[in-house]
Design a protein around this motif. Structure first.
Motif, PDB file in Angstrom:
ATOM      1  N   ARG A  86      12.771   9.714  20.728  1.00  0.00           N
ATOM      2  CA  ARG A  86      12.128   9.652  20.399  1.00  0.00           C
ATOM      3  C   ARG A  86      10.100  10.192  20.186  1.00  0.00           C
ATOM      4  NH1 ARG A  86       8.300   4.801  22.097  1.00  0.00           N
ATOM      5  NH2 ARG A  86       8.769   5.487  23.542  1.00  0.00           N
ATOM      6  N   ILE A  87       9.064  10.681  19.475  1.00  0.00           N
ATOM      7  CA  ILE A  87       8.294  11.655  19.468  1.00  0.00           C
ATOM      8  C   ILE A  87       7.116  10.698  20.148  1.00  0.00           C
ATOM      9  CG2 ILE A  87       6.927  13.611  18.160  1.00  0.00           C
ATOM     10  CD1 ILE A  87       8.808  13.403  16.250  1.00  0.00           C
ATOM     11  N   GLN A  88       6.958  11.489  20.554  1.00  0.00           N
ATOM     12  CA  GLN A  88       5.457  10.658  21.557  1.00  0.00           C
ATOM     13  C   GLN A  88       4.500  10.744  21.080  1.00  0.00           C
ATOM     14  OE1 GLN A  88       6.070   8.905  24.221  1.00  0.00           O
ATOM     15  NE2 GLN A  88       8.010   9.691  24.376  1.00  0.00           N
ATOM     16  N   ASN A  89       3.957   9.889  20.156  1.00  0.00           N
ATOM     17  CA  ASN A  89       1.975   9.493  19.680  1.00  0.00           C
ATOM     18  C   ASN A  89       1.802   8.065  19.447  1.00  0.00           C
ATOM     19  OD1 ASN A  89       3.788   8.788  16.916  1.00  0.00           O
ATOM     20  ND2 ASN A  89       4.797  10.708  16.846  1.00  0.00           N
ATOM     21  N   GLU A  90       0.778   7.483  18.576  1.00  0.00           N
ATOM     22  CA  GLU A  90       0.191   6.847  18.863  1.00  0.00           C
ATOM     23  C   GLU A  90       1.389   5.631  17.716  1.00  0.00           C
ATOM     24  OE1 GLU A  90      -1.555   9.279  15.696  1.00  0.00           O
ATOM     25  OE2 GLU A  90      -0.970   8.745  17.545  1.00  0.00           O
ATOM     26  N   TYR A  91       2.180   6.398  16.954  1.00  0.00           N
ATOM     27  CA  TYR A  91       3.094   5.255  15.877  1.00  0.00           C
ATOM     28  C   TYR A  91       4.056   4.946  16.991  1.00  0.00           C
ATOM     29  CZ  TYR A  91      -0.500   7.613  12.533  1.00  0.00           C
ATOM     30  OH  TYR A  91      -1.661   7.692  11.472  1.00  0.00           O
ATOM     31  N   VAL A 124      10.001  13.850   0.617  1.00  0.00           N
ATOM     32  CA  VAL A 124       8.538  14.196   0.632  1.00  0.00           C
ATOM     33  C   VAL A 124       7.075  13.374   1.242  1.00  0.00           C
ATOM     34  CG1 VAL A 124       7.188  15.904   0.537  1.00  0.00           C
ATOM     35  CG2 VAL A 124       9.378  16.479  -0.417  1.00  0.00           C
ATOM     36  N   ASP A 125       6.346  13.741   2.706  1.00  0.00           N
ATOM     37  CA  ASP A 125       5.852  12.474   2.387  1.00  0.00           C
ATOM     38  C   ASP A 125       4.636  12.662   2.544  1.00  0.00           C
ATOM     39  OD1 ASP A 125       5.353  13.292   4.959  1.00  0.00           O
ATOM     40  OD2 ASP A 125       7.134  11.598   5.038  1.00  0.00           O
ATOM     41  N   LYS A 126       3.269  12.565   2.903  1.00  0.00           N
ATOM     42  CA  LYS A 126       2.467  13.317   3.472  1.00  0.00           C
ATOM     43  C   LYS A 126       1.258  12.315   4.322  1.00  0.00           C
ATOM     44  CE  LYS A 126       1.438  15.435  -0.898  1.00  0.00           C
ATOM     45  NZ  LYS A 126       1.601  16.262  -1.119  1.00  0.00           N
ATOM     46  N   GLY A 127       2.386  12.282   5.348  1.00  0.00           N
ATOM     47  CA  GLY A 127       2.314  11.977   6.980  1.00  0.00           C
ATOM     48  C   GLY A 127       1.755  13.250   7.983  1.00  0.00           C
ATOM     49  N   ILE A 128       2.016  12.334   8.747  1.00  0.00           N
ATOM     50  CA  ILE A 128       1.452  13.370  10.894  1.00  0.00           C
ATOM     51  C   ILE A 128       2.355  14.940  10.412  1.00  0.00           C
ATOM     52  CG2 ILE A 128       0.429  10.717  10.880  1.00  0.00           C
ATOM     53  CD1 ILE A 128       2.678  10.758  13.140  1.00  0.00           C
ATOM     54  N   GLY A 129       3.595  14.731  10.160  1.00  0.00           N
ATOM     55  CA  GLY A 129       4.013  15.862  10.446  1.00  0.00           C
ATOM     56  C   GLY A 129       4.762  15.749  11.853  1.00  0.00           C
ATOM     57  N   ILE A 130       5.604  16.813  12.143  1.00  0.00           N
ATOM     58  CA  ILE A 130       6.382  16.797  13.218  1.00  0.00           C
ATOM     59  C   ILE A 130       6.344  18.382  13.776  1.00  0.00           C
ATOM     60  CG2 ILE A 130       8.285  16.479  14.118  1.00  0.00           C
ATOM     61  CD1 ILE A 130       9.626  15.082  11.673  1.00  0.00           C
ATOM     62  N   TYR A 160       6.866   5.271   6.043  1.00  0.00           N
ATOM     63  CA  TYR A 160       5.461   4.408   5.181  1.00  0.00           C
ATOM     64  C   TYR A 160       4.547   4.294   7.150  1.00  0.00           C
ATOM     65  CZ  TYR A 160       3.004   0.159   5.572  1.00  0.00           C
ATOM     66  OH  TYR A 160       1.829  -0.716   5.353  1.00  0.00           O
ATOM     67  N   LYS A 161       5.853   4.540   8.368  1.00  0.00           N
ATOM     68  CA  LYS A 161       5.787   4.752   9.801  1.00  0.00           C
ATOM     69  C   LYS A 161       4.707   5.309  10.163  1.00  0.00           C
ATOM     70  CE  LYS A 161       7.353   3.429  14.010  1.00  0.00           C
ATOM     71  NZ  LYS A 161       8.472   3.387  14.712  1.00  0.00           N
ATOM     72  N   TYR A 162       4.982   6.922   9.669  1.00  0.00           N
ATOM     73  CA  TYR A 162       4.109   7.983  10.418  1.00  0.00           C
ATOM     74  C   TYR A 162       3.445   8.709   9.371  1.00  0.00           C
ATOM     75  CZ  TYR A 162       8.042   7.221  13.956  1.00  0.00           C
ATOM     76  OH  TYR A 162       8.541   6.500  14.432  1.00  0.00           O
ATOM     77  N   SER A 163       2.806   7.385   8.031  1.00  0.00           N
ATOM     78  CA  SER A 163       2.003   8.576   7.579  1.00  0.00           C
ATOM     79  C   SER A 163       0.188   7.435   7.706  1.00  0.00           C
ATOM     80  CB  SER A 163       1.586   7.772   6.283  1.00  0.00           C
ATOM     81  OG  SER A 163       3.098   8.924   5.856  1.00  0.00           O
ATOM     82  N   LYS A 164      -0.547   8.282   7.835  1.00  0.00           N
ATOM     83  CA  LYS A 164      -1.967   7.484   8.392  1.00  0.00           C
ATOM     84  C   LYS A 164      -2.340   6.514   6.717  1.00  0.00           C
ATOM     85  CE  LYS A 164      -3.907  10.782  10.180  1.00  0.00           C
ATOM     86  NZ  LYS A 164      -5.167  12.086  10.994  1.00  0.00           N
ATOM     87  N   PRO A 165      -3.213   5.782   7.007  1.00  0.00           N
ATOM     88  CA  PRO A 165      -3.166   4.063   5.548  1.00  0.00           C
ATOM     89  C   PRO A 165      -3.011   4.944   4.560  1.00  0.00           C
ATOM     90  CG  PRO A 165      -4.401   3.705   7.592  1.00  0.00           C
ATOM     91  CD  PRO A 165      -3.615   5.004   8.809  1.00  0.00           C
ATOM     92  N   GLU A 166      -3.807   6.226   4.431  1.00  0.00           N
ATOM     93  CA  GLU A 166      -4.653   6.845   2.853  1.00  0.00           C
ATOM     94  C   GLU A 166      -3.560   7.858   2.324  1.00  0.00           C
ATOM     95  OE1 GLU A 166      -6.709   9.080   6.109  1.00  0.00           O
ATOM     96  OE2 GLU A 166      -6.189   6.851   5.884  1.00  0.00           O
ATOM     97  N   ASP A 216       0.542  -0.957   0.066  1.00  0.00           N
ATOM     98  CA  ASP A 216      -0.373   0.223   0.145  1.00  0.00           C
ATOM     99  C   ASP A 216       0.807   1.289   0.039  1.00  0.00           C
ATOM    100  OD1 ASP A 216       0.827  -0.747   2.364  1.00  0.00           O
ATOM    101  OD2 ASP A 216      -0.797   0.556   3.405  1.00  0.00           O
ATOM    102  N   PHE A 217       2.186   1.308  -0.039  1.00  0.00           N
ATOM    103  CA  PHE A 217       3.192   2.044  -0.389  1.00  0.00           C
ATOM    104  C   PHE A 217       3.605   3.085  -1.382  1.00  0.00           C
ATOM    105  CE2 PHE A 217       7.190   3.933   2.399  1.00  0.00           C
ATOM    106  CZ  PHE A 217       6.649   4.809   1.951  1.00  0.00           C
ATOM    107  N   LYS A 218       2.987   3.845  -1.732  1.00  0.00           N
ATOM    108  CA  LYS A 218       2.779   4.507  -3.764  1.00  0.00           C
ATOM    109  C   LYS A 218       4.442   5.361  -2.881  1.00  0.00           C
ATOM    110  CE  LYS A 218      -2.366   4.201  -3.587  1.00  0.00           C
ATOM    111  NZ  LYS A 218      -3.429   5.644  -4.406  1.00  0.00           N
ATOM    112  N   ILE A 219       5.141   5.184  -3.655  1.00  0.00           N
ATOM    113  CA  ILE A 219       6.412   6.073  -3.758  1.00  0.00           C
ATOM    114  C   ILE A 219       6.624   6.291  -4.908  1.00  0.00           C
ATOM    115  CG2 ILE A 219       9.252   6.047  -4.102  1.00  0.00           C
ATOM    116  CD1 ILE A 219       8.527   3.905  -1.467  1.00  0.00           C
TER     117      ILE A 219
END
Length: 557
Positions: free
Chosen positions: A508-513, A488-494, A462-468, A430-433
């Protein structure tokens, strides 16, 4: 662990605040004590420094009394009106407090004198009297001459010194030698009531012996000796006041000893000290307003305050450094604790899976081909995970300690990127590169290290991006002689507050991932790789929109 960190932070913060409050209280108390000390010191100086003012102001008088006046004795009684006038001119010019001088051209005879003192056969009287001074009229210079037929009173000053001479001669022990101090005392009179000094030039020892004989009997032939008597009239108000502490004493005046000011305002402070010798009926009266004294107090206080402020600043700096080090140590402990926890978890998970798979293989009576392939795949994947983790730790340590060498191989950038994309899309369907290359095709680098860099950044995307939103765009461009790679990704950001820390080890950034375990080495490993390859890495990110990592490497071809 978050509760412990919060508790530790609060404890450190409380200790720091307590320390700052204590040193602040001590600083304020020290300033208060220093000001009081300065005030007390200046008040004591106000009383004690008057001695220095007196010494400096009265120095010309002491010089006149101890040095200039005894010069009269050098003339051995042979001063006349002309030489006496010159001597007085030099005295009045140098010592302005001498207002007038009366000169008695004196004779000591073996016969009675008409005007003067007679002691048995010894007569002491003036043959002429002259007066010198700025206020003396020209026609008043000569007051008396023995040729005058008119009666004239030679005055109490002359009579007093003549009586003193006669008494001294009568009591003289010719077998002993009188000291200079005794001679000076017996041939001078200090009259503080009238501010006068009468001085008779000191006779020689031989003359004193003759004078003693002249008292006892009449000598033949009757001798006549010359003596000089000078009476100095002094004006205390002509003394030049030397204010040695102008910032301490606002006003200094010469007042009569009995002077008592009517104004006794609390706004002023004063002190006084009596003048010596012929001026002993006068005093120095020193007065200053309290507001004037405050300037001197602050001049005295400011250096002390600056030293205290410097000490206070050093203590604050020490408090800050201690607090900062405590926080750094607390964070390092937290990072190390998390590292051990997560590393243990990372090792434990594949080991547990391998153990379960092994137990299933061990306990199964028979295994179908499909089961064998499944268990083989599981064992192979988990072993790869363990191997990858160990390799990352080993490579990180080697790169950090410069224990490996940078290999130089030609890399085709398109083939290299496509290989990376294929590897990650096989792993994550599901990873589009996507990618783009501009300005170059090949360059010289270490393909293993570059592969590790690409893999880490791709894995993070891949790890820090939402499924869609599991998308990554890689660009490679040759710009002004350097290679610029962008991921450049479309992830959750920092969050911007975290950007300065993401390249630190164990952070480590504290988040659900990150809840399922992360040792916090990925981006720190990337930075070490880039540094080792003599490049630079930077990041831009916006929460919810994605992240861009920019890598600049030297172009070698």
């Amino acid at each position: 662990m978050a509760l412990d960190k919060k508790s530790s932070y609060r404890k450190n913060f409380s200790l720091g605040v307590t320390f700052i409050v204590l040193i602040s209280i001590l600083f304020i108390l020290s300033l208060f004590l220093a000001f009081n000390y300065s005030k007390k010191s200046i008040e004591n100086d106000f009383v004690s420094e008057k001695v220095n003012v007196l010494e400096q102001s009265i120095k010309p008088y002491n010089d006149f009394f101890q040095n200039k006046m005894p010069e009269i004795s050098y003339y051995n009684g042979y001063l006349d009106s002309s030489t006496a006038a010159k001597f007085v001119d030099t005295v009045i010019l140098k010592y302005p407090f001498i207002s007038k001088v009366t000169f008695y051209d004196t004779e000591v005879k073996n016969v009675p004198v008409k005007d003067g003192i007679n002691a048995n056969h010894l007569g002491i009287g003036p043959k002429a009297i002259f007066q010198f001074g700025k206020g003396v009229k020209p026609d008043s210079v000569k007051l008396y001459s023995e040729d005058d037929t008119r009666s004239f009173n030679v005055g109490s000053d002359f009579n007093a010194i003549a009586i003193k001479l006669a008494t001294f001669v009568e009591d003289l022990d010719t077998a002993s030698v009188p000291t200079q101090e005794e001679l000076f005392t017996n041939f001078s009179i200090v009259n503080s009531n009238e501010n006068k000094i009468t001085y008779l030039n000191i006779p020689r020892r031989e003359d004193l012996r003759v004078y003693k004989e002249m008292i006892r009997r009449k000598l033949n032939p009757a001798p006549v000796y010359q003596q000089d008597v000078l009476v100095f009239n002094l004006d205390a108000h002509k003394i030049k006041i030397i204010n040695t502490r102008p910032l301490l004493y606002q006003t200094i005046r010469i007042e009569p000893l009995t002077y008592d000011p009517i104004d006794t305002s609390d706004e002023n402070i004063n002190t006084e000290i009596a003048l010596p010798g012929a001026f002993s009926d006068f005093k120095l009266y020193l007065i200053s307003s309290k507001s004037y004294i405050k300037k001197e107090i602050f001049i005295y206080f400011m250096p002390i305050a600056l030293v205290l402020l410097l000490v206070y600043g050093v203590l604050l700096l020490v408090a800050f450094l201690i607090y900062r080090n405590l926080n750094i140590n607390s964070k390092m402990f937290k990072l190390q604790y998390d590292f051990v926890n997560n590393l243990t978890h990372e090792f434990k998970t594949p080991v547990s899976v391998i153990k379960i798979a092994g137990n299933n293989i061990k306990s199964a009576a028979t295994l179908s081909q499909k089961e064998q392939q499944l268990y083989g795949k599981i064992l192979d994947e988990e072993a790869d995970k363990l191997n990858g983790l160990m390799n990352k730790l080993l490579a990180f340590t080697q790169i950090e300690n410069k224990a490996i060498k940078l290999n130089q191989e030609e890399v085709n950038i398109v083939d290299f990127i496509e290989s990376t994309i294929e590897s990650h899309t096989l792993k994550h369907p599901d990873f589009k590169i996507t990618y783009e290359v501009l300005g170059f095709k090949t360059f010289i680098t270490d393909p293993v290290l570059l592969g590790s860099l690409f893999d880490n950044l791709a894995e993070n995307a891949y790890k820090y991006s939402k499924p869609e939103q599991k998308k990554l765009h890689i660009s490679a461009k040759l710009i002004k002689g350097v290679l610029v790679f962008r991921f450049v990704d479309k992830g959750i950001g920092i969050a911007s507050s975290e950007l300065n820390n993401i390249f630190k080890k164990f952070f480590r950034i504290q988040n659900e991932y990150n809840q399922m375990g992360s040792v916090g080495l990925g981006l720190a490993f990337c930075k070490e790789l880039v540094n080792f390859m003599e490049g630079e890495i930077s990041v831009k990110s916006k929460v919810g929109s994605g992240t861009e990592f920019k890598i600049v490497l030297p172009y070698n071809n």
